[in-house]
Scaffold this motif. Structure first.
Motif, PDB file in Angstrom:
ATOM      1  N   HIS A  84       0.802   5.758  -5.602  1.00  0.00           N
ATOM      2  CA  HIS A  84       1.701   4.645  -5.842  1.00  0.00           C
ATOM      3  C   HIS A  84       1.998   4.510  -7.325  1.00  0.00           C
ATOM      4  CE1 HIS A  84       3.654   0.841  -5.807  1.00  0.00           C
ATOM      5  NE2 HIS A  84       2.754   0.327  -6.613  1.00  0.00           N
ATOM      6  N   TYR A  87       6.268  -0.234 -11.173  1.00  0.00           N
ATOM      7  CA  TYR A  87       7.523  -0.224 -11.927  1.00  0.00           C
ATOM      8  C   TYR A  87       7.750  -1.624 -12.456  1.00  0.00           C
ATOM      9  CZ  TYR A  87      12.226   1.678 -12.889  1.00  0.00           C
ATOM     10  OH  TYR A  87      13.356   2.140 -13.475  1.00  0.00           O
ATOM     11  N   PHE A  89      10.368  -3.833 -14.286  1.00  0.00           N
ATOM     12  CA  PHE A  89      11.787  -3.770 -14.608  1.00  0.00           C
ATOM     13  C   PHE A  89      12.108  -4.478 -15.920  1.00  0.00           C
ATOM     14  CE2 PHE A  89      11.736  -3.126 -10.061  1.00  0.00           C
ATOM     15  CZ  PHE A  89      12.672  -2.131  -9.892  1.00  0.00           C
ATOM     16  N   THR A  93      12.853  -9.929 -12.597  1.00  0.00           N
ATOM     17  CA  THR A  93      13.203  -9.811 -11.169  1.00  0.00           C
ATOM     18  C   THR A  93      12.294 -10.633 -10.260  1.00  0.00           C
ATOM     19  OG1 THR A  93      11.904  -7.788 -10.939  1.00  0.00           O
ATOM     20  CG2 THR A  93      14.254  -7.527 -11.294  1.00  0.00           C
ATOM     21  N   LEU A  94      12.046 -11.876 -10.653  1.00  0.00           N
ATOM     22  CA  LEU A  94      11.283 -12.757  -9.766  1.00  0.00           C
ATOM     23  C   LEU A  94      12.221 -13.344  -8.725  1.00  0.00           C
ATOM     24  CD1 LEU A  94       9.157 -14.698 -12.403  1.00  0.00           C
ATOM     25  CD2 LEU A  94       8.711 -12.497 -11.314  1.00  0.00           C
ATOM     26  N   LEU A  95      11.707 -13.562  -7.522  1.00  0.00           N
ATOM     27  CA  LEU A  95      12.498 -14.209  -6.496  1.00  0.00           C
ATOM     28  C   LEU A  95      12.450 -15.718  -6.751  1.00  0.00           C
ATOM     29  CD1 LEU A  95      11.269 -12.146  -3.414  1.00  0.00           C
ATOM     30  CD2 LEU A  95      13.196 -11.702  -4.937  1.00  0.00           C
ATOM     31  N   PRO A  96      13.611 -16.340  -7.055  1.00  0.00           N
ATOM     32  CA  PRO A  96      13.601 -17.735  -7.506  1.00  0.00           C
ATOM     33  C   PRO A  96      13.084 -18.712  -6.455  1.00  0.00           C
ATOM     34  CG  PRO A  96      15.852 -16.925  -7.226  1.00  0.00           C
ATOM     35  CD  PRO A  96      14.952 -15.748  -7.090  1.00  0.00           C
ATOM     36  N   ARG A  98      10.522 -18.290  -4.616  1.00  0.00           N
ATOM     37  CA  ARG A  98       9.074 -18.176  -4.449  1.00  0.00           C
ATOM     38  C   ARG A  98       8.360 -18.720  -5.683  1.00  0.00           C
ATOM     39  NH1 ARG A  98       6.576 -13.548  -1.346  1.00  0.00           N
ATOM     40  NH2 ARG A  98       7.913 -13.261   0.465  1.00  0.00           N
ATOM     41  N   LEU A 106       4.133 -10.742  -3.424  1.00  0.00           N
ATOM     42  CA  LEU A 106       5.198 -10.038  -2.687  1.00  0.00           C
ATOM     43  C   LEU A 106       4.865  -8.583  -2.324  1.00  0.00           C
ATOM     44  CD1 LEU A 106       8.168 -10.035  -1.629  1.00  0.00           C
ATOM     45  CD2 LEU A 106       8.812  -9.179  -3.877  1.00  0.00           C
ATOM     46  N   PHE A 107       4.422  -7.812  -3.299  1.00  0.00           N
ATOM     47  CA  PHE A 107       4.219  -6.382  -3.023  1.00  0.00           C
ATOM     48  C   PHE A 107       3.102  -6.164  -2.007  1.00  0.00           C
ATOM     49  CE2 PHE A 107       5.963  -4.969  -7.431  1.00  0.00           C
ATOM     50  CZ  PHE A 107       7.198  -5.441  -7.052  1.00  0.00           C
ATOM     51  N   GLU A 109       2.436  -8.098   0.357  1.00  0.00           N
ATOM     52  CA  GLU A 109       3.062  -8.393   1.658  1.00  0.00           C
ATOM     53  C   GLU A 109       3.831  -7.173   2.153  1.00  0.00           C
ATOM     54  OE1 GLU A 109       5.730 -11.763   1.734  1.00  0.00           O
ATOM     55  OE2 GLU A 109       4.225 -12.976   0.702  1.00  0.00           O
ATOM     56  N   LEU A 110       4.648  -6.608   1.256  1.00  0.00           N
ATOM     57  CA  LEU A 110       5.498  -5.485   1.649  1.00  0.00           C
ATOM     58  C   LEU A 110       4.654  -4.286   2.086  1.00  0.00           C
ATOM     59  CD1 LEU A 110       8.309  -5.595  -1.080  1.00  0.00           C
ATOM     60  CD2 LEU A 110       8.394  -6.445   1.261  1.00  0.00           C
ATOM     61  N   HIS A 111       3.453  -4.184   1.540  1.00  0.00           N
ATOM     62  CA  HIS A 111       2.597  -3.068   1.933  1.00  0.00           C
ATOM     63  C   HIS A 111       1.670  -3.423   3.088  1.00  0.00           C
ATOM     64  CE1 HIS A 111       3.486  -0.010  -1.184  1.00  0.00           C
ATOM     65  NE2 HIS A 111       4.023  -1.053  -1.763  1.00  0.00           N
ATOM     66  N   ARG A 154       2.468  -9.114 -10.602  1.00  0.00           N
ATOM     67  CA  ARG A 154       2.916  -8.649  -9.291  1.00  0.00           C
ATOM     68  C   ARG A 154       2.696  -7.149  -9.142  1.00  0.00           C
ATOM     69  NH1 ARG A 154       9.107  -9.684  -8.554  1.00  0.00           N
ATOM     70  NH2 ARG A 154       9.089  -8.131 -10.196  1.00  0.00           N
ATOM     71  N   LEU A 158      -1.289  -4.164  -6.825  1.00  0.00           N
ATOM     72  CA  LEU A 158      -1.488  -2.937  -6.050  1.00  0.00           C
ATOM     73  C   LEU A 158      -2.356  -1.926  -6.807  1.00  0.00           C
ATOM     74  CD1 LEU A 158       2.068  -2.454  -4.526  1.00  0.00           C
ATOM     75  CD2 LEU A 158       0.047  -3.417  -3.453  1.00  0.00           C
TER      76      LEU A 158
ATOM     77  N   GLU B 175      18.606  -4.572  -9.060  1.00  0.00           N
ATOM     78  CA  GLU B 175      17.213  -4.328  -9.442  1.00  0.00           C
ATOM     79  C   GLU B 175      16.245  -4.849  -8.387  1.00  0.00           C
ATOM     80  OE1 GLU B 175      16.327  -5.852 -13.345  1.00  0.00           O
ATOM     81  OE2 GLU B 175      16.412  -3.818 -14.159  1.00  0.00           O
ATOM     82  N   MET B 176      16.606  -6.000  -7.786  1.00  0.00           N
ATOM     83  CA  MET B 176      15.740  -6.550  -6.751  1.00  0.00           C
ATOM     84  C   MET B 176      15.744  -5.646  -5.527  1.00  0.00           C
ATOM     85  SD  MET B 176      15.869 -10.578  -7.009  1.00  0.00           S
ATOM     86  CE  MET B 176      15.692 -11.420  -8.577  1.00  0.00           C
ATOM     87  N   TRP B 277      13.854 -24.942  -5.873  1.00  0.00           N
ATOM     88  CA  TRP B 277      13.864 -23.716  -6.671  1.00  0.00           C
ATOM     89  C   TRP B 277      15.225 -23.368  -7.245  1.00  0.00           C
ATOM     90  CZ3 TRP B 277      17.154 -19.983  -4.854  1.00  0.00           C
ATOM     91  CH2 TRP B 277      17.467 -20.006  -3.483  1.00  0.00           C
TER      92      TRP B 277
END
Lengths: 258, 281
Positions: A84, A87, A89, A93-96, A98, A106-107, A109-111, A154, A158, B175-176, B277
């Motif tokens: 793995h 990265y 960026f 690139t935060l999800l507003p 959350r 997040l990651f 969760e995705l894994h 974040r 991992l 990017e997201m 948010w």
């Protein structure tokens, strides 16, 4: 925070066995015919922190996208012995929608990491970047530096053996950048990942790295490489020592000549 | 530690400042619309009493007479309330159907470029068609009942929902998307954890526009079809035909209140769902 012994041993093991990246004559031509990279070869060994410095538009970001697998190289090969790759960026690139904790999670969760372990990894990572107490804040209430720390945390959940940085501190002021450099460096030392760092700041590159590659623009190619001999951990004051300044000067001269 | 104390003191000073000027800020906020409202009333009464003579005063009855006849006379007011009930029901049903269809359509378009390319030009064209011209056709096909009124609402309010939802779903930064790609996120995960939440602000903007349009659709449908239980549209027509100026104005006021309440409740809903948010640019 003390990393759990189990995970520490895993990192050390993976460091020895896999964890290097080898680029061999990588070239990239975009579909519109523009050649952005030519014959780029270098190695990132375990425990190394390698920087790529170059003018804007020299294909540094494209190179990172190729290393991460987001893009295929047109020529050459990228060999990566890492399960793995993290990265970081340019933007946080935060999800507003959350909170800090939810973003850091997040990651994992995705894994598909199981909930209890997820929680532990998230809490550890938040503590690592010094954001304990801010778990329930939304990104809109955070400063630029804090957002960057969340983004780092974040990625660290991992425990990636290799971390790619795409000019992550390009948008913050100099004082904050210096501090974030030092924090990233101490994470590099404590977490034991190898780093590939893209930047256009010479000071930043020299301060962080064990090796600096200088790139020229159109097409992007490595024109010089410098070994940076300073011992880790590096102190803030190093930036003003005469060895540091003269090394930065040589890097700068190559960069200007290109 | 000292930094924290300093911050606290700063906060207190801020609150102090806020309290001191609250009266003035309130005045600054409420006075201009209040003055304008009074001016509006003065012009209203001036027209009713100075411009119109007694025989023609039915064209614009003064406000107190409108209130007396339209609101305080229970016979009239209950009739208007019933109209409000029918029209409100139709517009709400139409809006809900529009939201469901619109969101599904936008989601399909966001998942497949082919579907988007096939459908989007028609969506743009649909917007250019004067929807009111379709109302007779809708009656022609489905009769003049409640069902047709709901269809009118759907046709008139669907477009803003589709377009806003689609734009919203496409609003997440590249990017997201890269970030999700790097972590092997599937289509559904991407939709659920990235595209859908990113779309919410735009979706609520669309819902609010469509809510207003749906009320218009319900009144227009009822006005045009003119059968079945009397909604606000039929009442408007009846009061015009019978030269009942006071009742007509009362019905218009109630219709406006319906529109305002619908608009305002979607604003509130939006605040509840994403206010925590979302930072309006």
């Amino acid at each position: 925070m003390q990393p759990k012994p189990f995970q520490e041993s895993r990192i050390i093991e993976s460091k020895v066995l896999q964890n290097s990246i080898i680029l061999d004559d990588v070239g990239k031509v975009f579909p519109n015919g523009k050649e952005v990279l030519r014959d780029v070869s270098f190695v990132v060994n375990p425990g190394e922190f390698v920087s790529l410095v170059g003018p804007s538009g020299c294909g540094k970001s494209t190179l990172l996208r190729i290393v991460s697998g987001l893009l295929e190289p047109t020529f050459g090969t990228v060999e990566s012995h890492s399960e793995h790759i993290g990265y970081v960026f340019q933007d946080p690139t935060l999800l507003p929608w959350r909170t800090v904790a939810q973003n850091v999670r997040l990651f994992t969760e995705l894994h598909g990491i199981e909930a209890r372990e997820r929680q532990a990894l998230t809490a550890d990572a938040i503590q690592l970047v010094g954001l304990s107490g801010f778990e329930h804040y939304y990104p809109k209430t955070l400063s630029g530096g804090m957002k960057m720390r969340v983004s780092l945390a974040r990625t660290l959940t991992l425990k990636p053996p290799v971390l790619l940085f795409d000019e992550p501190f390009g948008a913050v002021d100099e004082v904050l950048r210096d501090r974030l450099n030092e924090e990233t460096q101490s994470l590099f030392l404590s977490e034991g990942f190898a780093g590939l760092f893209v930047t256009h700041s010479i000071t930043e590159a020299v301060f962080m790295s064990s090796k600096v590659h200088v790139m020229s623009a159109s097409p992007g190619a490595i024109i010089a490489s410098f070994d940076i001999p300073f011992e880790y951990p590096r102190e803030h004051g190093l930036r003003f020592s005469s060895e540091f300044v003269s090394l930065s000067k040589s890097v700068s001269q190559v960069l200007r000549a290109s | 530690m000292t930094a924290q104390v300093d911050q606290l003191a700063d906060k207190e000073r801020l609150i102090d400042f806020k309290q001191l000027s609250r009266g003035r800020r309130l005045a600054r906020l409420t006075l201009p619309p209040l003055v304008f409202g009074v001016c509006f009333l003065i012009v209203w009464y001036a027209i009713a009493y100075l411009v119109l003579d007694e025989k023609r005063r039915f064209l614009l009855s003064p406000l107190h007479e409108v209130l007396q006849v339209g609101f305080f006379d229970w016979d009239n007011f209950s009739r208007i309330l019933k109209g409000l009930w029918w029209t409100g029901r139709v517009s709400l049903m139409g809006l809900l159907i529009s939201i469901v269809i619109g969101c599904l359509l936008a989601m399909a378009m966001s998942q497949s470029k082919l579907v988007e390319r096939a459908v989007f030009p028609y969506m743009v064209t649909l917007q250019a068609i004067p929807i009111l011209a379709m109302v007779p056709l809708i009656g022609f096909w489905w009769g003049y009942g409640q069902f047709s009124r709901v269809i009118v609402c759907v046709v008139i309010s669907l477009f803003p929902i589709v377009v806003n939802t689609l734009l919203g779903l496409q609003s997440a930064e590249p990017e997201m998307h890269d970030m999700f790609t790097l972590h092997n996120a599937g289509r559904l995960t991407r939709l659920q954890k990235l595209m859908f939440p990113a779309a919410l602000p735009a979706m609520f903007a669309g819902f609010r526009i469509s809510a207003g349009l749906s009320v218009v659709g319900a009144i227009v449908g009822d006005f045009f079809f003119g059968q079945g239980p009397a909604g606000l549209g039929q009442l408007l027509r009846r009061y015009v035909n019978n030269v009942q100026g006071e009742e007509l104005l009362a019905t218009i006021i109630v219709s406006s209140i319906l529109g305002i309440v619908v608009f305002w409740s979607f604003g509130l809903l939006r605040k509840i769902v994403i206010g925590k948010w979302y930072e309006a640019a």
